[in-house]
Write a protein that holds these residues in place. Sequence first.
Motif, PDB file in Angstrom:
ATOM      1  N   SER A  58       0.827  -1.210   0.000  1.00 52.89           N
ATOM      2  CA  SER A  58       0.000   0.000   0.000  1.00 52.89           C
ATOM      3  C   SER A  58       0.859   1.256   0.000  1.00 52.89           C
ATOM      4  O   SER A  58       0.360   2.346  -0.142  1.00 52.89           O
ATOM      5  CB  SER A  58      -0.929  -0.011   1.214  1.00 52.89           C
ATOM      6  N   ASN A  59       2.174   1.066   0.183  1.00 51.64           N
ATOM      7  CA  ASN A  59       3.033   2.241   0.298  1.00 51.64           C
ATOM      8  C   ASN A  59       3.723   2.601  -1.012  1.00 51.64           C
ATOM      9  O   ASN A  59       4.636   3.403  -1.040  1.00 51.64           O
ATOM     10  CB  ASN A  59       4.095   2.015   1.374  1.00 51.64           C
ATOM     11  N   LEU A  60       3.277   1.969  -2.105  1.00 55.31           N
ATOM     12  CA  LEU A  60       3.961   2.155  -3.381  1.00 55.31           C
ATOM     13  C   LEU A  60       3.383   3.334  -4.161  1.00 55.31           C
ATOM     14  O   LEU A  60       2.180   3.505  -4.247  1.00 55.31           O
ATOM     15  CB  LEU A  60       3.828   0.866  -4.206  1.00 55.31           C
ATOM     16  N   LEU A  61       4.300   4.162  -4.716  1.00 60.82           N
ATOM     17  CA  LEU A  61       3.886   5.283  -5.565  1.00 60.82           C
ATOM     18  C   LEU A  61       4.554   5.143  -6.926  1.00 60.82           C
ATOM     19  O   LEU A  61       5.682   4.661  -7.027  1.00 60.82           O
ATOM     20  CB  LEU A  61       4.320   6.613  -4.948  1.00 60.82           C
ATOM     21  N   PHE A  62       3.835   5.531  -7.955  1.00 57.93           N
ATOM     22  CA  PHE A  62       4.397   5.558  -9.304  1.00 57.93           C
ATOM     23  C   PHE A  62       4.534   7.012  -9.717  1.00 57.93           C
ATOM     24  O   PHE A  62       3.583   7.775  -9.604  1.00 57.93           O
ATOM     25  CB  PHE A  62       3.465   4.856 -10.290  1.00 57.93           C
ATOM     26  N   VAL A  63       5.735   7.403 -10.187  1.00 59.68           N
ATOM     27  CA  VAL A  63       5.915   8.771 -10.681  1.00 59.68           C
ATOM     28  C   VAL A  63       6.153   8.666 -12.183  1.00 59.68           C
ATOM     29  O   VAL A  63       7.079   7.985 -12.638  1.00 59.68           O
ATOM     30  CB  VAL A  63       7.106   9.474  -9.989  1.00 59.68           C
ATOM     31  N   ILE A  64       5.269   9.306 -12.958  1.00 58.75           N
ATOM     32  CA  ILE A  64       5.238   9.095 -14.401  1.00 58.75           C
ATOM     33  C   ILE A  64       5.199  10.449 -15.097  1.00 58.75           C
ATOM     34  O   ILE A  64       4.455  11.341 -14.678  1.00 58.75           O
ATOM     35  CB  ILE A  64       3.992   8.271 -14.774  1.00 58.75           C
ATOM     36  N   PRO A  65       6.007  10.644 -16.157  1.00 57.72           N
ATOM     37  CA  PRO A  65       5.962  11.917 -16.875  1.00 57.72           C
ATOM     38  C   PRO A  65       4.684  12.045 -17.696  1.00 57.72           C
ATOM     39  O   PRO A  65       4.072  11.053 -18.058  1.00 57.72           O
ATOM     40  CB  PRO A  65       7.198  11.867 -17.772  1.00 57.72           C
ATOM     41  N   GLY A  66       4.286  13.298 -17.990  1.00 58.63           N
ATOM     42  CA  GLY A  66       3.064  13.552 -18.758  1.00 58.63           C
ATOM     43  C   GLY A  66       1.969  14.007 -17.833  1.00 58.63           C
ATOM     44  O   GLY A  66       2.032  13.821 -16.625  1.00 58.63           O
ATOM     45  N   THR A  67       0.920  14.625 -18.408  1.00 59.11           N
ATOM     46  CA  THR A  67      -0.193  15.072 -17.573  1.00 59.11           C
ATOM     47  C   THR A  67      -1.004  13.860 -17.167  1.00 59.11           C
ATOM     48  O   THR A  67      -1.133  12.896 -17.925  1.00 59.11           O
ATOM     49  CB  THR A  67      -1.100  16.057 -18.332  1.00 59.11           C
ATOM     50  N   PRO A  78       2.052  14.241 -23.310  1.00 63.19           N
ATOM     51  CA  PRO A  78       3.325  13.649 -22.894  1.00 63.19           C
ATOM     52  C   PRO A  78       4.174  14.705 -22.169  1.00 63.19           C
ATOM     53  O   PRO A  78       3.988  15.896 -22.351  1.00 63.19           O
ATOM     54  CB  PRO A  78       3.971  13.238 -24.218  1.00 63.19           C
ATOM     55  N   GLY A  79       5.100  14.241 -21.327  1.00 67.62           N
ATOM     56  CA  GLY A  79       5.996  15.155 -20.641  1.00 67.62           C
ATOM     57  C   GLY A  79       7.427  14.686 -20.835  1.00 67.62           C
ATOM     58  O   GLY A  79       7.651  13.528 -21.221  1.00 67.62           O
ATOM     59  N   ALA A  80       8.373  15.538 -20.571  1.00 69.72           N
ATOM     60  CA  ALA A  80       9.776  15.158 -20.723  1.00 69.72           C
ATOM     61  C   ALA A  80      10.101  14.033 -19.752  1.00 69.72           C
ATOM     62  O   ALA A  80       9.590  14.020 -18.630  1.00 69.72           O
ATOM     63  CB  ALA A  80      10.668  16.363 -20.434  1.00 69.72           C
ATOM     64  N   PRO A  81      10.933  13.061 -20.146  1.00 64.79           N
ATOM     65  CA  PRO A  81      11.277  11.966 -19.235  1.00 64.79           C
ATOM     66  C   PRO A  81      12.127  12.479 -18.075  1.00 64.79           C
ATOM     67  O   PRO A  81      12.645  13.580 -18.110  1.00 64.79           O
ATOM     68  CB  PRO A  81      12.072  11.018 -20.133  1.00 64.79           C
ATOM     69  N   PHE A  82      12.204  11.634 -17.029  1.00 61.08           N
ATOM     70  CA  PHE A  82      13.096  11.964 -15.920  1.00 61.08           C
ATOM     71  C   PHE A  82      14.506  11.500 -16.261  1.00 61.08           C
ATOM     72  O   PHE A  82      14.750  10.879 -17.299  1.00 61.08           O
ATOM     73  CB  PHE A  82      12.648  11.257 -14.636  1.00 61.08           C
ATOM     74  N   ASP A  83      15.463  11.825 -15.370  1.00 60.92           N
ATOM     75  CA  ASP A  83      16.785  11.218 -15.496  1.00 60.92           C
ATOM     76  C   ASP A  83      17.262  10.800 -14.115  1.00 60.92           C
ATOM     77  O   ASP A  83      16.539  10.980 -13.119  1.00 60.92           O
ATOM     78  CB  ASP A  83      17.776  12.156 -16.182  1.00 60.92           C
ATOM     79  N   MET A  84      18.484  10.280 -14.018  1.00 61.36           N
ATOM     80  CA  MET A  84      18.955   9.744 -12.735  1.00 61.36           C
ATOM     81  C   MET A  84      19.079  10.839 -11.674  1.00 61.36           C
ATOM     82  O   MET A  84      19.007  10.568 -10.490  1.00 61.36           O
ATOM     83  CB  MET A  84      20.293   9.011 -12.918  1.00 61.36           C
ATOM     84  N   GLY A 251       0.196  27.702 -10.701  1.00 63.90           N
ATOM     85  CA  GLY A 251      -0.966  27.876 -11.590  1.00 63.90           C
ATOM     86  C   GLY A 251      -0.867  27.074 -12.851  1.00 63.90           C
ATOM     87  O   GLY A 251      -1.861  26.874 -13.548  1.00 63.90           O
ATOM     88  N   MET A 252       0.320  26.564 -13.158  1.00 72.58           N
ATOM     89  CA  MET A 252       0.450  25.756 -14.365  1.00 72.58           C
ATOM     90  C   MET A 252       0.256  24.277 -14.042  1.00 72.58           C
ATOM     91  O   MET A 252       0.517  23.829 -12.933  1.00 72.58           O
ATOM     92  CB  MET A 252       1.824  25.980 -15.005  1.00 72.58           C
ATOM     93  N   GLU A 253      -0.187  23.569 -15.045  1.00 73.52           N
ATOM     94  CA  GLU A 253      -0.468  22.150 -14.828  1.00 73.52           C
ATOM     95  C   GLU A 253       0.825  21.347 -14.772  1.00 73.52           C
ATOM     96  O   GLU A 253       1.780  21.640 -15.496  1.00 73.52           O
ATOM     97  CB  GLU A 253      -1.340  21.627 -15.978  1.00 73.52           C
ATOM     98  N   ASP A 254       0.872  20.336 -13.889  1.00 72.21           N
ATOM     99  CA  ASP A 254       2.034  19.456 -13.796  1.00 72.21           C
ATOM    100  C   ASP A 254       2.235  18.703 -15.108  1.00 72.21           C
ATOM    101  O   ASP A 254       1.268  18.295 -15.742  1.00 72.21           O
ATOM    102  CB  ASP A 254       1.822  18.400 -12.690  1.00 72.21           C
ATOM    103  N   ASP A 255       3.503  18.491 -15.521  1.00 70.29           N
ATOM    104  CA  ASP A 255       3.744  17.632 -16.688  1.00 70.29           C
ATOM    105  C   ASP A 255       4.254  16.271 -16.236  1.00 70.29           C
ATOM    106  O   ASP A 255       5.002  15.604 -16.905  1.00 70.29           O
ATOM    107  CB  ASP A 255       4.690  18.302 -17.692  1.00 70.29           C
ATOM    108  N   PHE A 256       3.826  15.889 -15.017  1.00 73.02           N
ATOM    109  CA  PHE A 256       4.117  14.542 -14.498  1.00 73.02           C
ATOM    110  C   PHE A 256       2.984  14.236 -13.527  1.00 73.02           C
ATOM    111  O   PHE A 256       2.224  15.137 -13.159  1.00 73.02           O
ATOM    112  CB  PHE A 256       5.461  14.522 -13.765  1.00 73.02           C
TER     113      PHE A 256
END
Lengths: 401, 244
Positions: A58-67, A78-84, A251-256
């Motif tokens: 239950s403690n798992l989160l997914f962080v994904i690029p894009g709206t 789509p949103g820019a990918p993450f990096d290390m 005020g801007m929308e998240d891209d992730f």
Amino acid sequence: MRAFDALAMAFQAIAGNKLRSFLTTLGIIIGVGSVIAMVHLGQAASRSVTAEIAAMGSNLLFVIPGTGQRGPGAVRMPGAPFDMNDVRAIEQDVPGVEVAPSAMHASTVVYGNVNQNMSVEGTTNAYFTVRNHPVAIGREFEPGELNTGAAVCIVGRTVLREFGIEDPLGSSLRIGRTSCLIIGVLAEKGFSMGQDRDRLILMPIRAVQRRLAGNLDVRSMYVSALVDGTTARVRRDIETLMRERRRIRPGMEDDFYVRDTQDIAQALEQTGATLTLLLGGIAAVSLMVGGIGIMNIMLVSVTERTREIGIRLAIGARTSDVLMQFLVEAVVLATLGGLIGLVLGLGGTWLVTDRFGMAFAISPGVMLLGFSFSVVVGIVFGLFPARKAARLNPIDALRHE
Amino acid sequence: MSVAARIAPQAGPALLQMRDIRKIYGAGAAEVRALDGVDLDIHAGEFVAVMGPSGSGKSTCMNLLGCLDVPTSGAYRFQGVDVGALDRNQLALLRRHFMGFVFQSYNLLARTSAVANVELPLIYEGVRHAERRRRALEALTSVGLADRAGAMPNELSGGQQQRVAIARALVTEPPLLLADEPTGNLDTVTAGEIMQQLVAIRQSRDITIVMVTHEPDIATWAERVVYFVDGRIARDGPPAEVLS
Ligand SMILES: Nc1ncnc2c1ncn2[C@@H]1O[C@H](COP(=O)(O)OP(=O)(O)O)[C@@H](O)[C@H]1O
Ligand SMILES: [Mg+2]
């Protein structure tokens, strides 16, 4: 007429015309069988979904690029990918978390003369704890392998089966143009929601980036909140941090977007509800079809037996004697059909759940409902035309052709 | 037994008594007067043949005598009891205890053995299984079919089926046997055998027989012939007289 004689008469009539008896019960068999199979399958499916979510933790989160997708029909940008660096930033700035990066790449995988298209996932050792999927045989990645992006991999059991690998440790898979040494085998997770969780190949993320993808992208991140009950706080912290890092102005929308298992559970629950509704609908229709089948056969059967009813009335049967005979017959037939339907329905459920690795469990309420409904239908539709015939003038019943 | 007592014989001149019986089918232009004012007395122990051309009302009269149907108007007394005053259940009990039927088409239950067919009326009487079987076999023996007790109707000849039907009609030892063209589907030789059977039955017990036939040869087995024309009794008397 004695009760025992009425029963004996019913059994004689049933055994005396086996085809008619079979056709009569067929409707009940189909009705009971389908309702029981459908509802049990629906329940088994949602149980396995629940089990899957519990297995994810239950403690798992997914962080994904894009709206994020807000409601059906909404467009996902789509949103820019993450990096290390994003991975390291979360590890450093958000307290109480473990982060596993993920870079998926579809590749051709070859072993011996077996050739398969598979998704290869690049990650770090954090994966095994965050996704709750430990290495059972062999070892995890070594720091050196992670830093250099060595051509090593850890595979699931299904991969061994599909490629026919008998002695995995030390064997090599060819992934793309890279020969990749197997250093570990993951613990078995089994099937869930129609997905084989043992059909995966893990490599150091640098290896996927460098050798397969040819970029430094991190496609998504798995984050585990180490302390129970902190998921919401961790989620807020990640959102704040990533907005900062990705320079999103207020005020801007998240891209992730960040998903937790609760979100996924909700989405799956919705799917499950739709599925149950669908199966329930099919079951209701087949129960209705079964009921109509019973009615038809019973009507035909009693019409065919009008002359028999006439004979019985002529030799001194009262209306109630004839009705009793048909009632007992209908009850015996319907019960017999109901029991057969019950067994077939459960058998069918067992076959399907076994095939798809779902848990098989019996719901007495559903069995009782399907059984009693069909039996009642059988009795009502058997008795209704018999009552009509038993009320005829004996001579009219006798004249019936 | 209480019902039997209720419809038990009261002092009366005739076993069967019909007064101005009418049976009308349909209405208006399609109206058919199947029986059009029938007065008929039949006394206990008589052997009566009902004759007449096709459509003259013979079967209609038999069905009314047997309480299988009710008249449009008129009075019918059975053993002095006004049948018109009885309800459906009482009529069923009257048939059960006092009447036996034999039909032209035998009317045996299919897929039911000869002995089971004969047992049927006893089931409704509530007779226990062993006793039932004994009496059914006795009845089959009396019509000469003891060795065919286990046979299904479709394994029996027409004559044999009719004899099973006679055994079934007689197994409850009713005072009245009604037979509507019992030999209608049989060849002359078999028909003769069936008639001998009926005569033998009549000699061996107290029974009244009313039998429909359109064959004078068959009618001469009876002692009295009632001749119908157009729903009325045209002639009534000994065979030699009526058939001349
Ligand atoms: N159920 C019925 N509906 C209409 N007409 C009938 C019915 N039964 C008999 N009839 C008519 O009544 C008349 C007498 O019939 P029935 O008693 O069967 O004659 P029989 O037995 O002497 O040949 C015939 O005209 C016949 O068509
Ligand atoms: Mg006739």
